[in-house]
Design a protein around this motif. Structure first.
Motif, mmCIF file in Angstrom:
data_model
loop_
_atom_site.group_PDB
_atom_site.id
_atom_site.type_symbol
_atom_site.label_atom_id
_atom_site.label_comp_id
_atom_site.label_asym_id
_atom_site.label_seq_id
_atom_site.Cartn_x
_atom_site.Cartn_y
_atom_site.Cartn_z
ATOM 1 N N PHE A 57 0.848 -1.182 0.000
ATOM 2 C CA PHE A 57 0.000 0.000 0.000
ATOM 3 C C PHE A 57 0.889 1.239 0.000
ATOM 4 O O PHE A 57 2.085 1.172 0.308
ATOM 5 C CB PHE A 57 -0.929 0.017 1.217
ATOM 6 C CG PHE A 57 -0.205 -0.030 2.533
ATOM 7 C CD1 PHE A 57 0.163 1.136 3.196
ATOM 8 C CD2 PHE A 57 0.123 -1.261 3.110
ATOM 9 C CE1 PHE A 57 0.847 1.092 4.407
ATOM 10 C CE2 PHE A 57 0.806 -1.314 4.326
ATOM 11 C CZ PHE A 57 1.161 -0.135 4.972
ATOM 12 N N THR A 58 0.294 2.365 -0.354
ATOM 13 C CA THR A 58 1.015 3.627 -0.352
ATOM 14 C C THR A 58 0.648 4.405 0.900
ATOM 15 O O THR A 58 -0.491 4.850 1.050
ATOM 16 C CB THR A 58 0.665 4.459 -1.602
ATOM 17 O OG1 THR A 58 0.938 3.681 -2.775
ATOM 18 C CG2 THR A 58 1.485 5.738 -1.632
ATOM 19 N N ALA A 59 1.594 4.531 1.802
ATOM 20 C CA ALA A 59 1.350 5.275 3.043
ATOM 21 C C ALA A 59 1.086 6.741 2.717
ATOM 22 O O ALA A 59 1.671 7.303 1.788
ATOM 23 C CB ALA A 59 2.542 5.149 3.979
ATOM 24 N N THR A 60 0.201 7.341 3.476
ATOM 25 C CA THR A 60 -0.176 8.731 3.207
ATOM 26 C C THR A 60 0.964 9.705 3.475
ATOM 27 O O THR A 60 1.055 10.750 2.847
ATOM 28 C CB THR A 60 -1.397 9.128 4.048
ATOM 29 O OG1 THR A 60 -1.107 8.879 5.436
ATOM 30 C CG2 THR A 60 -2.615 8.306 3.644
ATOM 31 N N ALA A 61 1.845 9.371 4.412
ATOM 32 C CA ALA A 61 2.996 10.225 4.723
ATOM 33 C C ALA A 61 4.126 9.343 5.234
ATOM 34 O O ALA A 61 3.877 8.291 5.838
ATOM 35 C CB ALA A 61 2.630 11.261 5.775
ATOM 36 N N ARG A 62 5.335 9.744 4.968
ATOM 37 C CA ARG A 62 6.488 8.942 5.395
ATOM 38 C C ARG A 62 6.915 9.345 6.798
ATOM 39 O O ARG A 62 8.064 9.725 7.051
ATOM 40 C CB ARG A 62 7.631 9.081 4.383
ATOM 41 C CG ARG A 62 7.215 8.578 3.017
ATOM 42 C CD ARG A 62 8.365 8.374 2.083
ATOM 43 N NE ARG A 62 7.900 7.881 0.785
ATOM 44 C CZ ARG A 62 8.689 7.410 -0.176
ATOM 45 N NH1 ARG A 62 9.995 7.385 0.005
ATOM 46 N NH2 ARG A 62 8.188 6.984 -1.312
ATOM 47 N N VAL A 101 5.091 1.889 0.147
ATOM 48 C CA VAL A 101 5.116 3.092 -0.689
ATOM 49 C C VAL A 101 4.566 2.795 -2.082
ATOM 50 O O VAL A 101 4.711 3.595 -2.999
ATOM 51 C CB VAL A 101 6.548 3.659 -0.809
ATOM 52 C CG1 VAL A 101 7.043 4.154 0.552
ATOM 53 C CG2 VAL A 101 7.507 2.620 -1.385
ATOM 54 N N ASP A 149 1.172 0.509 -4.115
ATOM 55 C CA ASP A 149 0.011 -0.373 -4.054
ATOM 56 C C ASP A 149 0.304 -1.655 -4.816
ATOM 57 O O ASP A 149 0.709 -1.621 -5.988
ATOM 58 C CB ASP A 149 -1.219 0.308 -4.659
ATOM 59 C CG ASP A 149 -1.673 1.505 -3.839
ATOM 60 O OD1 ASP A 149 -1.394 1.531 -2.625
ATOM 61 O OD2 ASP A 149 -2.308 2.408 -4.413
#
Length: 326
Positions: A153-158, A233, A235
């Motif tokens: 998945f792509t995290a909303t913020a690192r 980072v 999908d």
């Protein structure tokens, strides 16, 4: 009477578990523990729990039968041991610990206390995984030779725990444990030995914060080769494919969600015939909670859906995978 659960940790996954407990047949939420007593009280009020306090305060109580641990990875082992020593059954979020040695230490305490300890891979519990296990074990696709599985998945913020090496952030432990656990389970269901399970190839990307952001690996599990991939980072499909000498099973949504279990897969045979494997859905967090209480009532230390031998092997593979990226 239903068993009295305590939740340790007031984060998002603990809220999902509290909601899941409303669907459980054998237990109900009674207490909440957190590092901050105020956070515990707010969580307890939100979910109707009678008791709230710090971790130590909750574990010292006599009116708690089982504990769910939903904290950061690095605190799982110590909290699980404390709960077991306090006489509570334990359902601990994956991974049980961050190293194979620490996992063995927790399992040793569970064995000594004679109390249930279950690693919370929720996708393992319910009608569909039962059907999948039977299909593999009964030879519906012949001898299993390969397992391919991904989650990402792509995290909303690192920022936050996912990108913090101090709390064992990174893709492998947060998400990659799912395809590794499926590969270990499917190999075991197919009758393969797990004593020489190992990582034979691994690669990945370490990000600026020092955690693995993407990773892939090839595992050897007896005669089975498993190819797994994960990311925080990017999908990726939440899917798996189990390939045998007489067909393959494709599971498009193998992990389900925190609210609903998986219900469908497709079995394809070399002659072109197709069989749809379906099953009823349920709340998987309720199902794993009930499995813990069933073990407690029966005097068992393990749940058959997630046996300790597999927890041990998964811990070893995850540690080796992470070490290969250093």
């Amino acid at each position: 009477m239903t068993a009295r659960w305590a939740i340790l940790g007031a984060g998002a996954i603990s809220h999902d578990f509290a909601n899941g407990l409303t669907h459980a047949a054998l237990g109900h939420l009674h207490a909440v523990g957190a590092r901050s007593a105020a956070d515990a009280r707010a969580f307890a009020d939100a979910h109707g729990a009678a008791v709230a306090g710090t971790y130590d305060e909750i574990l010292a109580r006599d009116d708690v039968d089982a504990v769910y641990i939903g904290t950061v990875h690095t605190s799982h082992g110590d909290l699980a041991i404390a709960a077991l020593e306090a006489g509570k059954a334990v359902l601990c979020e994956k991974p049980l610990t961050t190293t194979a040695a620490d996992t063995d230490g927790v399992l040793a305490v569970a064995a000594r206390t004679g109390l249930p300890l279950v690693e919370a891979f929720k996708y393992r519990f319910g009608p569909f995984p039962d059907r999948l296990r039977r299909a593999v074990a009964d030879g519906a696709i012949g001898d299993v030779v390969e397992i391919v599985s991904t989650i990402g998945f792509t995290a909303t913020a690192r920022t936050g725990r996912l990108f913090d090496p101090g709390v064992a952030g990174g893709a492998i432990l947060d998400a990659g444990c799912y395809p590794v656990s499926l590969a270990v389970g499917a190999a075991a269901w197919a009758g393969q030995p797990l004593d020489d399970a190992r990582v034979i190839e691994a690669e990945g990307v370490i990000g600026e914060t020092g955690v693995d952001e993407t990773a892939s690996a090839v595992l050897r599990l007896g005669a089975v080769t498993a190819r797994v991939r994960t990311a925080i980072v990017e999908d990726l499909p939440r899917a798996a494919r189990i390939v045998g000498t007489a067909g393959e099973i494709e599971i498009p949504n193998v992990w389900g969600s925190r609210q609903q279990s998986t219900d469908a897969a497709v079995l394809r045979r070399p002659d072109g015939s197709v069989e749809h494997l379906t099953a009823a859905t349920l709340n998987p967090m309720a199902a794993e909670a009930d499995a813990v209480i069933a073990a407690l009532r029966d005097g068992r230390t393990e749940a058959p859906e997630m046996p300790w031998v597999q927890t041990r092997v998964i811990a070893c593979l995850l540690e080796d995978w992470r070490r290969a990226l250093d």
